[in-house]
Write a protein that holds these residues in place. Structure first.
Motif, PDB file in Angstrom:
ATOM      1  N   ILE A   1       0.844  -1.205   0.000  1.00 40.62           N
ATOM      2  CA  ILE A   1       0.000   0.000   0.000  1.00 40.62           C
ATOM      3  C   ILE A   1       0.873   1.246   0.000  1.00 40.62           C
ATOM      4  O   ILE A   1       0.622   2.210  -0.727  1.00 40.62           O
ATOM      5  N   ASN A   2       1.921   1.230   0.814  1.00 37.55           N
ATOM      6  CA  ASN A   2       2.841   2.362   0.888  1.00 37.55           C
ATOM      7  C   ASN A   2       3.496   2.624  -0.469  1.00 37.55           C
ATOM      8  O   ASN A   2       3.622   3.769  -0.913  1.00 37.55           O
ATOM      9  N   GLU A   3       3.896   1.551  -1.154  1.00 41.63           N
ATOM     10  CA  GLU A   3       4.529   1.682  -2.468  1.00 41.63           C
ATOM     11  C   GLU A   3       3.536   2.216  -3.500  1.00 41.63           C
ATOM     12  O   GLU A   3       3.901   3.044  -4.360  1.00 41.63           O
ATOM     13  N   THR A   4       2.289   1.774  -3.414  1.00 40.64           N
ATOM     14  CA  THR A   4       1.255   2.264  -4.340  1.00 40.64           C
ATOM     15  C   THR A   4       1.051   3.765  -4.187  1.00 40.64           C
ATOM     16  O   THR A   4       0.964   4.506  -5.179  1.00 40.64           O
ATOM     17  N   LEU A   5       0.992   4.240  -2.950  1.00 43.33           N
ATOM     18  CA  LEU A   5       0.818   5.672  -2.704  1.00 43.33           C
ATOM     19  C   LEU A   5       2.034   6.461  -3.185  1.00 43.33           C
ATOM     20  O   LEU A   5       1.896   7.539  -3.769  1.00 43.33           O
ATOM     21  N   ARG A   6       3.222   5.911  -2.958  1.00 46.08           N
ATOM     22  CA  ARG A   6       4.437   6.605  -3.375  1.00 46.08           C
ATOM     23  C   ARG A   6       4.508   6.728  -4.901  1.00 46.08           C
ATOM     24  O   ARG A   6       4.812   7.798  -5.438  1.00 46.08           O
ATOM     25  N   LEU A   7       4.197   5.638  -5.595  1.00 50.13           N
ATOM     26  CA  LEU A   7       4.228   5.665  -7.064  1.00 50.13           C
ATOM     27  C   LEU A   7       3.151   6.567  -7.644  1.00 50.13           C
ATOM     28  O   LEU A   7       3.304   7.097  -8.747  1.00 50.13           O
ATOM     29  N   ALA A   8       2.040   6.748  -6.882  1.00 47.27           N
ATOM     30  CA  ALA A   8       0.958   7.617  -7.353  1.00 47.27           C
ATOM     31  C   ALA A   8       1.280   9.099  -7.131  1.00 47.27           C
ATOM     32  O   ALA A   8       0.488   9.956  -7.511  1.00 47.27           O
ATOM     33  N   GLY A   9       2.428   9.372  -6.488  1.00 43.82           N
ATOM     34  CA  GLY A   9       2.859  10.758  -6.328  1.00 43.82           C
ATOM     35  C   GLY A   9       2.481  11.401  -5.004  1.00 43.82           C
ATOM     36  O   GLY A   9       2.590  12.623  -4.848  1.00 43.82           O
ATOM     37  N   TYR A  10       2.071  10.598  -4.023  1.00 40.73           N
ATOM     38  CA  TYR A  10       1.699  11.152  -2.720  1.00 40.73           C
ATOM     39  C   TYR A  10       2.948  11.274  -1.850  1.00 40.73           C
ATOM     40  O   TYR A  10       3.752  10.338  -1.758  1.00 40.73           O
ATOM     41  N   ASP A  11       3.097  12.432  -1.191  1.00 49.36           N
ATOM     42  CA  ASP A  11       4.248  12.674  -0.331  1.00 49.36           C
ATOM     43  C   ASP A  11       3.860  12.685   1.149  1.00 49.36           C
ATOM     44  O   ASP A  11       4.507  12.049   1.978  1.00 49.36           O
ATOM     45  N   ASP A  12       2.808  13.430   1.462  1.00 50.53           N
ATOM     46  CA  ASP A  12       2.397  13.604   2.848  1.00 50.53           C
ATOM     47  C   ASP A  12       1.176  12.725   3.139  1.00 50.53           C
ATOM     48  O   ASP A  12       0.054  13.084   2.812  1.00 50.53           O
ATOM     49  N   TYR A  13       1.408  11.556   3.726  1.00 50.33           N
ATOM     50  CA  TYR A  13       0.303  10.654   4.036  1.00 50.33           C
ATOM     51  C   TYR A  13       0.679   9.779   5.234  1.00 50.33           C
ATOM     52  O   TYR A  13       1.855   9.670   5.619  1.00 50.33           O
ATOM     53  N   ASP A  14      -0.321   9.165   5.815  1.00 51.46           N
ATOM     54  CA  ASP A  14      -0.103   8.288   6.968  1.00 51.46           C
ATOM     55  C   ASP A  14      -1.000   7.062   6.801  1.00 51.46           C
ATOM     56  O   ASP A  14      -2.179   7.183   6.472  1.00 51.46           O
ATOM     57  N   ILE A  15      -0.423   5.877   7.019  1.00 53.61           N
ATOM     58  CA  ILE A  15      -1.164   4.620   6.878  1.00 53.61           C
ATOM     59  C   ILE A  15      -1.286   3.980   8.253  1.00 53.61           C
ATOM     60  O   ILE A  15      -0.282   3.743   8.931  1.00 53.61           O
ATOM     61  N   ASP A  16      -2.510   3.712   8.654  1.00 56.14           N
ATOM     62  CA  ASP A  16      -2.766   3.079   9.946  1.00 56.14           C
ATOM     63  C   ASP A  16      -3.408   1.714   9.694  1.00 56.14           C
ATOM     64  O   ASP A  16      -4.515   1.634   9.169  1.00 56.14           O
ATOM     65  N   GLN A  17      -2.685   0.642  10.037  1.00 55.44           N
ATOM     66  CA  GLN A  17      -3.188  -0.711   9.804  1.00 55.44           C
ATOM     67  C   GLN A  17      -4.085  -1.137  10.965  1.00 55.44           C
ATOM     68  O   GLN A  17      -3.662  -1.227  12.111  1.00 55.44           O
ATOM     69  N   LYS A  18      -5.361  -1.407  10.666  1.00 51.81           N
ATOM     70  CA  LYS A  18      -6.325  -1.826  11.683  1.00 51.81           C
ATOM     71  C   LYS A  18      -6.359  -3.352  11.831  1.00 51.81           C
ATOM     72  O   LYS A  18      -6.578  -3.863  12.925  1.00 51.81           O
ATOM     73  N   SER A  19      -6.177  -4.043  10.720  1.00 52.65           N
ATOM     74  CA  SER A  19      -6.139  -5.512  10.714  1.00 52.65           C
ATOM     75  C   SER A  19      -5.454  -5.941   9.422  1.00 52.65           C
ATOM     76  O   SER A  19      -4.911  -5.106   8.692  1.00 52.65           O
ATOM     77  N   ASP A  20      -5.488  -7.235   9.137  1.00 56.59           N
ATOM     78  CA  ASP A  20      -4.851  -7.719   7.901  1.00 56.59           C
ATOM     79  C   ASP A  20      -5.530  -7.166   6.653  1.00 56.59           C
ATOM     80  O   ASP A  20      -4.914  -7.063   5.590  1.00 56.59           O
ATOM     81  N   THR A  21      -6.821  -6.823   6.774  1.00 55.82           N
ATOM     82  CA  THR A  21      -7.569  -6.355   5.597  1.00 55.82           C
ATOM     83  C   THR A  21      -8.004  -4.894   5.703  1.00 55.82           C
ATOM     84  O   THR A  21      -8.369  -4.289   4.696  1.00 55.82           O
ATOM     85  N   LYS A  22      -7.995  -4.317   6.910  1.00 55.58           N
ATOM     86  CA  LYS A  22      -8.498  -2.957   7.112  1.00 55.58           C
ATOM     87  C   LYS A  22      -7.359  -1.963   7.316  1.00 55.58           C
ATOM     88  O   LYS A  22      -6.467  -2.201   8.131  1.00 55.58           O
TER      89      LYS A  22
END
Length: 469
Positions: A206-227
């Motif tokens: 997910i982090n790589e997808t956001l980076r390749l899409a051109g996003y710089d300022d973002y935060d990913i919070d993993q709630k579970s394996d799917t959320k």
């Protein structure tokens, strides 16, 4: 007497345990039998809701539009710059035209109020550039005079209804002066995306997808394996759709993709005039990249109801609509003529912006229909709100928009919470040392009170603002 004390103690412990559990989870999402889904939680500490002054948000200022609005459809492809240049050469005192292309051959011309002779001058300019305009429906003129107090009150009520439907925490909608409306949306300064994938999703992917899409300022919070919860700067509706497609392509299908916040999303829901129109779209190619729209005489005034729901057969989200008797007759004739014809679509516009353009799959005789497609819960609810909330009695222009920083700021808020915790510990320590057993009992009672109050604030929920603290 002893039995009563035991019951009271058990009740107190149960209340304390439930309070701790409600605060232990940032989000609460449970199915209550007979009630349905019970959902609570926010992006604040312990999942508490924070107001505009604590978490920041969007600040929008709208002003009633006064002037002449001309919508013209010309025989040939229209060029904004050419039209603007020629109109501004006219000898019309204190007049500067704002020209906006609505489609290939339709333009909107806005400016101060015009006399009949001045309108004719503008019509002549268009005819000199593109040829004769013979149909009066191709040169529509609307004069917007200064709004009355009743019109502004009506606009205020409709905007408040739209804003409340967005679901932000404690929004503020108020009139400012005679012709302005202020809208404040806590939490709308960024976009929060809650996504649940069908299969397990890898954080790094997910982090790589956001980076390749051109996003710089973002935060990913993993709630579970799917959320996952993804926080970014404010994203336009187009970028939101693009990100949804990128995640589906690179990670896999998802069950839900719910979006909250974002100034662009709020502006889209509020609209400028909230003028809803249904038009017939004739496509000239398979992908409908080139087309021509024609009026049907069907507007938002003919729509009785619109709401989002899941399809009972497929489980996918859809938008249900219901027209009044007049609208039902027009819609019946329309769908009878174009049913299953992929070259003809029903284009729905809000403030001249396309919302959707579905193909008729059946002859709708009773005015009840359902719009289906690749809807998420959020996008279906958004479309339903846009269709349902009504037409503004006065057109509005967005004259100011800004992202409001929290007065304390996230770092200051964190430091304040740490300082408060240290202060509480010192008070408890003093009470225990000085009053011994009585101090210990009082300290336990104080902690119990604080936990229960915070749990109540979260479950009601109560929006916390700086004065509350």
């Amino acid at each position: 007497m002893r039995g009563r004390s035991i019951k009271v103690t058990i009740l107190v412990l149960i209340i304390l345990a439930l309070s701790i559990l409600s605060l232990a989870f940032t989000e609460i999402d449970v199915n209550v039998p007979g009630v349905g889904k019970f959902q609570r939680g926010s992006i604040g500490p312990l999942g508490l809701k924070l107001g505009l002054d604590l978490q920041g948000g969007a600040h929008l200022v709208y002003q009633a539009e006064v002037g002449t609005n001309i919508t013209a459809t010309v025989p040939g492809p229209a060029n904004e710059d050419d039209i603007s240049s020629e109109i501004n050469k006219l000898n019309i005192e204190s007049y500067t035209a704002i020209v906006t292309a609505l489609d290939e051959d339709t333009v909107q011309i806005r400016g101060p109020l015009l006399a009949d002779s001045e309108r004719q001058q503008i019509r002549n300019v268009l005819q000199e550039l593109y040829g004769p305009i013979t149909d009066e429906n191709n040169f529509k003129v609307i004069d917007n005079t200064a709004p009355s107090a009743d019109q502004m009150t009506g606009a205020l009520d409709i905007i408040a209804r739209r804003v409340n439907a967005i679901g932000t925490d404690e929004p503020l909608v108020q009139k400012f002066g005679d012709d302005r409306i202020i809208v404040q949306l806590p939490g709308a300064s960024g976009t929060v995306i809650n996504v649940e994938f069908v299969d397990s999703a890898d954080y790094s992917a997910i982090n790589e997808t956001l980076r390749l899409a051109g996003y710089d300022d973002y935060d990913i919070d993993q709630k579970s394996d799917t959320k996952y919860r993804i926080k970014t700067n404010s994203l336009s509706l187009l970028k939101q759709e693009s990100l949804a497609n990128d995640l589906r392509d690179s990670i896999g299908d998802y069950k839900t993709f719910d979006i909250t916040g974002g100034i662009e999303a709020a502006k889209s829901l509020i609209g400028n005039t909230a003028s809803l129109e249904f038009k017939l779209r004739d496509c000239t190619d398979n992908f409908c990249e080139t087309y021509r729209d024609s009026d049907l005489g069907l507007t938002g005034d003919d729509l009785q109801e619109a709401y989002a729901s899941t399809n009972s057969t497929t489980g996918e989200w859809a938008v249900n609509i219901q027209f009044d008797s007049r609208g039902a007759d027009i819609f019946s004739d329309l769908t009878k003529d174009i049913v299953n014809d992929s070259s003809k679509r029903i284009a729905v516009f809000l403030d001249s912006d396309l919302l959707t353009d579905p193909v008729a799959r059946a002859w709708i005789r009773d005015g009840r229909s359902q719009i289906t497609g690749s809807f998420t819960r959020e996008s279906a609810q958004t479309l339903a709100i846009q269709l349902q909330s009504g037409r503004l009695p006065v057109p509005l222009t967005l004259i100011q928009e800004s992202e409001v920083d929290a007065l304390l700021g996230s770092k200051s808020l964190e430091m304040s919470l740490i300082a408060g915790s240290i202060g509480l510990l010192l008070i408890i320590l003093f009470m225990i040392v000085y009053y011994r057993l009585s101090g210990l009992v009082a300290s336990i009672s104080l902690i119990f009170y604080g936990v229960v109050v915070l749990a109540i604030f979260k479950l009601i929920p109560v929006t916390l603002t700086l004065p509350h603290l």
